[in-house]
Design an enzyme around this catalytic site. Structure first.
Site: not given
Length: 373
Positions: A92, A95-96, A268
């Site tokens: 990933d 950003g999250f 995911d």
């Protein structure tokens, strides 16, 4: 060097099954990726993760850049060697986590500056730095840097966020083309919250930029399953049929089945590992809380027909005892069982799609799960 590619093998309605080819091996789709955020799938040995049927795991830029740092992982041979996982890894973009975990966050056109949730140290994450970190880690599938907006959000706020993510998508691809190793892939992320026109614009511009796969982001953030499915209903029909489609951060078994029915290929979620650590086991008949008193004298295993030792070789009474006694083995066994259940679910969907009986599979699944999902 094997090129990254996606071969679609069969469809049944909108549901699809195929194989993603990477230099480190194939990924059968629909695929569930166990979450190995900090270089480990919590409470699991890598060999056992593989034995559940997982073809790929997920790592995270934000966590690994803070500890032990991407540069250190690179010095130690890359993330695959570091965590003893030789199969594909998707990372990933971070950003999250920047939006959800960091402190004193400041968002600008260039990127995000923030304080670490671990020690308060200051950092900046930009599209270029996110891709650099993912390349240092050596992941096989990388994600563009994006902003994951909260929910609910105003239409104007969502539009501004989506447009920023599109500008960052361009910069992410430019950085990837400069730094990535041969055979690696970059996915774009469709944003736009629950607004159809914004989702369509985001997708259209990402398709014009050109990515190896396309992800649907900004869901599973509180909008609920019905709204999530509504967004997929107007998004996936316009996605590139020749590229993998990844729904990020999803979800519970019923989420996976419903999303596969709408054309999603990859998932995911921390649900199977997190729930396993807290005593929840996913079964063919829905979830159960193994800490419940009704299991104190239950001599039956979670699934006597499963090849997974955690599912078939330990009684519910024993698992109940482990959690009541605070023994580490309890969360380990339940996590193992849950990940195996998820992989068996994905394998069952692949088989049903290939044989043209996916609609029957969905009906049987929903009847078995009932209101417990």
């Amino acid at each position: 060097m094997t090129d990254f590619r996606f071969d679609l093998q069969a469809t049944d309605g909108a549901a699809r099954t195929g194989v993603i080819t990477t230099p480190r091996g194939g990924i059968r789709t629909p695929a569930f990726m166990p979450v190995g955020t900090a270089g480990t799938v919590k409470a699991m040995h890598p060999q056992h993760v593989r034995e559940t049927g997982a073809d790929i795991v997920l790592g995270n830029t934000y966590h690994l850049m803070l500890r032990p740092t991407a540069e250190r992982v690179r010095q130690l041979g890359g993330l695959h060697r570091f965590m003893n996982w030789e199969r594909p890894i998707l990372t990933d973009s971070g950003g999250f986590q920047v939006m959800s975990l960091s402190k004193l966050r400041k968002l600008t056109e260039n990127g995000v500056t923030f304080q670490s949730h671990i020690d308060g140290s200051r950092h900046e994450l930009t599209p270029e730095r996110s891709i650099e970190i993912q390349c240092l880690l050596g992941s096989d599938i990388q994600m563009q840097f994006d902003e994951c907006p909260p929910f609910p959000i105003s239409e104007e706020g969502s539009r501004e966020s989506m447009e920023l993510s599109l500008r960052w998508a361009v910069r992410s691809k430019q950085a990837f083309e400069e730094k990535s190793a041969p055979g690696n892939a970059l996915f774009g992320i469709v944003q736009g919250s629950v607004f159809e026109d914004q989702r369509r614009r985001s997708l259209d511009e990402l398709l014009e930029i050109g990515f190896d796969g396309y992800s649907v982001g900004g869901l599973a953030v509180g909008e609920g399953q019905e709204e999530m499915f509504r967004v997929l209903d107007f998004t996936t029909p316009h996605m590139d049929t020749a590229r993998p489609r990844y729904l990020m951060g999803v979800g519970k078994p019923s989420d996976l089945v419903g999303a596969v029915a709408r054309g999603i290929d990859m998932f995911d979620c921390v649900a199977p590992t997190r729930s396993g650590r807290h005593g929840q086991a996913w079964t063919r008949n829905g979830p159960i809380n193994i800490k419940n008193a009704r299991f104190i004298d239950d001599e039956t295993p979670l699934d006597p027909d499963s090849p997974c030792p955690a599912s078939s070789q330990f009684s519910k009474a024993y698992l109940n005892h482990l959690f009541k006694a605070g023994e580490y083995l309890g969360p380990m066994l339940l996590t193992w069982h849950n990940l195996n259940y998820y992989q068996e679910l994905m394998a069952a969907m692949r088989g049903a799609i290939a044989e043209g009986r996916f609609e029957h599979f969905v009906a049987h699944f929903e009847a078995a799960q009932g209101a417990q999902t």
